[in-house]
Design an enzyme around this catalytic site. Structure first.
Site, mmCIF file in Angstrom:
data_model
loop_
_atom_site.group_PDB
_atom_site.id
_atom_site.type_symbol
_atom_site.label_atom_id
_atom_site.label_comp_id
_atom_site.label_asym_id
_atom_site.label_seq_id
_atom_site.Cartn_x
_atom_site.Cartn_y
_atom_site.Cartn_z
ATOM 1 N N GLY A 1 0.887 -1.223 0.003
ATOM 2 C CA GLY A 1 -0.155 -0.189 -0.075
ATOM 3 C C GLY A 1 0.931 1.257 -0.032
ATOM 4 N N SER A 2 0.309 2.156 0.746
ATOM 5 C CA SER A 2 1.007 3.546 0.789
ATOM 6 C C SER A 2 2.433 3.463 1.390
ATOM 7 C CB SER A 2 0.280 4.400 1.587
ATOM 8 O OG SER A 2 -1.097 4.585 0.907
ATOM 9 N N THR A 3 2.952 2.447 2.156
ATOM 10 C CA THR A 3 4.317 2.380 2.506
ATOM 11 C C THR A 3 5.230 2.270 1.511
ATOM 12 O OG1 THR A 3 4.202 0.081 2.855
ATOM 13 C CG2 THR A 3 3.480 1.385 4.606
ATOM 14 N N PHE A 4 4.660 1.937 0.121
ATOM 15 C CA PHE A 4 5.628 1.750 -0.917
ATOM 16 C C PHE A 4 5.910 3.108 -1.453
ATOM 17 C CE2 PHE A 4 6.336 0.156 -5.223
ATOM 18 C CZ PHE A 4 7.291 -0.805 -5.186
#
Lengths: 626, 391
Positions: free
Chosen positions: A319-322
């Site tokens: 998700g957005s941790t990427f």
């Protein structure tokens, strides 16, 4: 008389022939004896020794496994076993009967003993009962005169004092299976156990040690007559892990408020894994003596997969941790300037598709730091489009995502960061640009493990050095050298790294940061990080039009995964943490508070080796305060 | 038991009839043979002492008692006139034959074959006595047959019957080893008595031709023994175990052996039947090649003495008796040692005087007693026809 003389002559002649034959045959015997006793004497002497000399192995004591502060994680307990030698017992049933008065025996236990006794030679010891308590041993010893043929034997039994907290890491031992027999005779010893998973398996040969041997003289039916020689074995070496048991306990317990979750804490400077938690856990002690069917089925069929170490084998869309990966790729490849603003109307049209931002109304105009702080999707659709999938994949791999890390522990999964070639090779289809956009927000094909996310965070936090995650602190005694894999610079520009770190700080400290409510409120312990919420289902246009179903209203298995990656302290990063709550909902609401608690606890415990000077740390804190 | 009894038996028709007093007879006793018997008996007791793990029980003490009793029997037989033995030859033969038949009827099963009659104080094996009795009967028969008569085939029918009847019974038991020994002893006597070689050739050719037929009649364990002999490795823990363990024990003895009572293979029970059939193996393990050759040498001396005694006898009966019995002794020793060294199949033949067992001891003592009788009465001439009429 003459006839008799003829007869006598004939007889004498023939007798001489007969006698000659006999001498010849005795000669044959003499030659045979010479052949056996002189020509081949050595061979037969060796065969004779093979016959009578039996080499018996003495099982080596298995090495202990301890945490970084020397706390026991795997130890050997003395296992008191009651053995019976039938020929010394005489009337076996009568002896068992008298034993029952001291040590109550079940009927099927007695049956088994009688069966064992009848199927073995009378001098071979038969196990009556294992795992006797001191009290039981004492009672049997006191009554020894009435219990002929019974003796107490001390063996070793592997025990995990903190199995529920550490089994995923430490693993467990079990009986050697048919396929595991390598020809090492020690493996064939009755009751010998080898590492089946985790550290027990990784370091099995080190922990195992070397078997001793004793030579005994046996007779034709195998009874031991006497011991000829004895060579003590080499006990297995202790293995000290980088794990901090206290922190592990904290993390495991913190995760236990969720249904299914994993978290990892690593040292950003050394790569040492300080905590590696996967919830729910299970008790590795169950496996030492062979797990029973009911327990095994329960563990195997549990939908929350307690047997899987989710920290290294759970694969989740990041998700957005990427987004830090995409941001760094864009900066490094020069396709974006950190000050460049991209407008987010809440969606981006690309090809025939409309790609939505999580905020329906859009973020408006954003620069890079704000894009991460507010986790704008449109910004990363655009940036991913500019960078291209293969370059994103390259940077992801360098940060430790989507690859098998050189981990000193079995069972990790590689995850996946796709490339164009990968899709061609595995699907036989060409890459669609829309898929790049989806990958840009850590969805689609992208899969990572919590450990990989922690490694990524560590490499971002430490200024771009390629730390290697590892669990082994040292092998051998306290004097053994520390395992210290090199942490070479990855070659990223320092100003680019600074931008990414500043963006992560804005997530927790900025006014609009998605994790601002989870910031650690202890001065000096503040963290930086990134939230992530990864979908496990596809949201259709119809659903979007009707209003997206709220997570709480979905069945558990269809809810979003909640993620958070973070490091602390901000000023002098030392600890990186990743948290994945399976189907937990939103990253900021669910995962960020857990990571916050974990990083605060980690800093309170301060398990890291003192690599940096205390004064450096103080300077850093001052800077942060300002 | 006196010279008077002697002369009565012969009937006083011979010119140089001898009358010997008991003292004369003792003086004429072949003391070399008696000494050899004592030495061998002592070796036997010593080996059984070792086999009993350095104890007089269970074997050495009883063997010593039997040896003493046997020695007395031997002396008594030796002192009885050869004429008496000649007169009794057929009687003894038929008595033994009757015992052999009795075994079929009431013998008890031992070691998988009916061989024993329980006399209470000992287990009697009639087939062993049968060998001595057959030698006696054949010697008696050929004593009364001239060289010309032997040339006639009809004259060979009766002696062949004397041999084949007990052989068939022994085979029936079944005891392959003893049956073959009977045939070989008889063959030796036929040969020495002057039967033409071509007749042997025919019989041997016929015998070889009969092997496939005989194979059908062999018991499973007998076939197994022969096959195992041909290839001991085909059943290393079963039938081949005996031979394999025996050769290992022998070979490990080396030149000088492991020392008295130190034979590891024997004492750790790897060697089966160490007190009976495989006692030579134990001796050779403990005393090495030197010990083994010494024992063979002692037996060789005893056998040679028997043959020489036969050659020096004045009567054909005495010659054939002594040579036949000496050959029988030779066959015991040869077959036993060839068996334990893996040269021939395991056929269950004991080593005389050394192996533990009553019948074998008794048979040897009776045989040597008869040989000594031949020796004491070597100058006794007996007419070819004198006793024929009496039958």
């Amino acid at each position: 008389m003459d006839r008799d003389t003829d007869r006598q002559r004939s007889l004498t002649r023939r007798t001489l022939v007969l006698g000659g034959l006999q001498v010849g045959l005795f000669g044959v015997l003499g030659a045979r004896l010479y052949e056996l006793q002189v020509t081949e004497a050595e061979r037969y002497a060796r065969l004779a020794d093979d016959n009578r000399i039996n080499v018996q192995l003495i099982a080596p004591s298995r090495g202990r496994i301890v945490d970084r502060f020397g706390q026991d994680l795997a130890v050997n307990d003395q296992d008191f076993r009651l053995l019976m030698v039938a020929e010394q017992a005489g009337d076996v049933e009568a002896v068992l009967d008298r034993l029952s008065a001291v040590l109550p025996l079940e009927d099927d236990e007695i049956e088994r003993v009688l069966r064992d006794v009848s199927s073995r030679r009378s001098f071979v010891p038969v196990t009556v009962r294992e795992n006797l308590s001191f009290r039981q041993v004492a009672e049997i010893e006191v009554n020894a005169p009435d219990l002929p043929g019974l003796s107490i034997d001390v063996g070793e039994l592997r025990r995990y004092p903190h199995a529920r907290l550490t089994t995923h890491v430490v693993g467990y031992v079990g009986a050697v299976s048919e396929e595991e027999l390598t020809g090492d005779p020690v493996l064939a010893l009755p009751g010998f156990r080898i590492g089946k998973s985790g550290v027990e398996r990784e370091h099995d040969l080190t922990l195992r040690g070397e078997a001793g041997a004793r030579q005994v003289e046996v007779n034709a039916i195998g009874r031991i007559i006497r011991e000829l020689s004895r060579e003590e074995g080499q006990p297995g070496e202790d293995v000290q892990l980088t794990l901090d048991l206290g922190l592990q306990q904290y993390v495991q317990e913190r995760l236990s408020t969720e249904i299914s979750a994993a978290a990892t804490v690593i040292d950003t400077e050394t790569g040492e894994i300080l905590a590696l938690a996967s919830h729910p856990g299970y008790d590795g002690n169950l496996f030492t003596n062979g797990i029973d069917h009911a327990n095994w089925q329960r563990l195997l069929n549990d939908p929350h997969t307690p047997l899987v170490n989710k920290a290294i084998a759970g694969q989740y869309a990041p998700g957005s941790t990427f987004k830090m990966v995409v941001a760094l790729a864009g900066l490094e490849d020069g396709v974006i300037d950190p000050t460049e603003r991209i407008f987010c109307p809440g969606h981006m049209d690309f090809g025939n598709h409309r790609f939505h931002c999580w905020r329906r109304g859009g973020h408006g105009s954003l620069a890079m730091i704000e894009s991460i702080a507010q986790s704008c999707d449109v910004y990363y659709y655009e940036l991913a489009r500019r960078v291209g999938m293969d370059r994103i994949s390259h940077f992801a791999n360098r940060l430790g995502l989507g690859i098998n890390l050189p981990l000193d522990m079995p069972g990790q999964r590689a995850g996946l960061v796709p490339t164009r070639a990968w899709k061609e090779a595995t699907r036989g289809e060409s890459w669609l640009q829309g898929e790049t956009l989806i990958a840009g927000i850590g969805q689609g094909y992208v899969l990572t493990t919590p450990l990989q996310l922690a490694v990524m965070t560590a490499r971002l936090a430490n200024g771009g050095r390629e730390v290697t995650p590892h669990l082994t602190l040292r092998v051998g005694g306290p004097d053994a050298p520390l395992v210290d894999p090199p942490a070479e610079p990855l070659g990223f520009a320092e100003e680019n790294m600074a931008v990414v770190r500043e963006a992560m700080i804005a997530v927790t400290s900025g006014r609009t940061g998605t994790a601002r409510r989870s910031q650690i409120d202890e001065p000096g312990f503040e963290m930086a990080g990134k939230t992530g919420t990864s979908q496990v289902r596809r949201i259709t246009a119809a659903e979007r039009a009707a209003g997206i179903t709220r997570n709480q209203d979905l069945p558990w298995a269809r809810r979003d995964h909640a993620l958070f990656v973070g490091y602390a302290p901000i000023a002098a990063p030392r600890y990186a943490c990743s948290v994945v709550v399976e189907h937990g909902g939103g990253g900021s609401a669910v995962a960020a508070p857990i990571a916050s608690d974990i990083l605060r606890e980690t800093q309170r415990r301060a398990p890291a080796r003192p690599l940096i000077q205390a004064s450096d740390l103080a300077d850093g804190l001052e800077g942060q305060d300002g | 038991m006196s010279a008077g009894f002697d002369s009565a038996g012969v009937g006083g028709t011979l010119a140089n009839e001898q009358k010997l007093s008991l003292g004369d007879k003792l003086l004429r006793l072949n003391w070399l043979v008696a000494l050899l018997i004592c030495v061998l008996g002592a070796i036997g007791c010593a080996m059984l002492y070792s086999a009993g793990d350095g104890g007089w029980d269970p074997w050495a003490r009883r063997q010593l008692v039997r040896f003493a009793a046997g020695f007395v029997v031997m002396l008594v037989i030796a002192l009885i006139s050869i004429r008496v033995w000649m007169r009794l030859a057929y009687v003894i033969y038929f008595a033994s034959f009757a015992l052999l038949v009795a075994v079929e009827v009431m013998g008890q099963v031992g070691m998988g074959a009916q061989r024993w009659i329980n006399l209470g104080f000992m287990q009697l094996q009639p087939s062993e006595l049968m060998k001595v009795a057959t030698v006696l009967a054949l010697a008696r028969y050929f004593h009364g047959t001239s060289l010309e008569e032997i040339g006639r085939l009809t004259r060979l029918i009766l002696p062949l019957a004397l041999v084949l009847a007990p052989t068939a019974l022994v085979l029936q038991q079944p005891d392959l080893g003893t049956a073959l020994m009977l045939l070989m002893v008889a063959g030796a006597i036929f040969f020495v008595a002057g039967v033409r070689l071509w007749k042997f050739a025919i019989v041997i050719a016929g015998g070889l031709a009969a092997i496939p037929v005989a194979w059908q009649f062999l018991h499973g364990y007998q076939r197994e023994r022969i096959l195992t002999f041909l290839d001991p490795s085909r059943d290393p823990l079963g039938a081949g175990y005996h031979i394999t363990q025996s050769t290992i024990a022998l070979g490990s003895g080396g030149l000088f052996g492991r020392g008295f009572g130190q034979g590891t293979q024997s004492h750790l029970n790897f060697l089966p039947e160490r007190q009976t059939d495989f006692i030579f193996t134990m001796l050779a393990e403990e005393f090495g090649l030197i010990g083994g050759l010494t024992l063979i040498g002692l037996f060789g001396l005893l056998i040679a003495a028997g043959i020489i005694i036969g050659l020096r006898s004045y009567s054909q009966f005495g010659r054939l008796l002594a040579i036949g019995l000496a050959t029988n002794l030779f066959l015991y020793v040869f077959i036993n040692i060839a068996m334990v060294t893996g040269r021939i199949p395991v056929v269950g033949v004991p080593l005389p005087l050394i192996s533990y067992g009553g019948t074998a001891m008794l048979t040897v003592m009776v045989s040597v007693g008869l040989i000594l009788s031949v020796s004491i009465h070597r100058d006794q001439r007996i007419s070819r026809h004198t006793l024929d009429g009496e039958m």
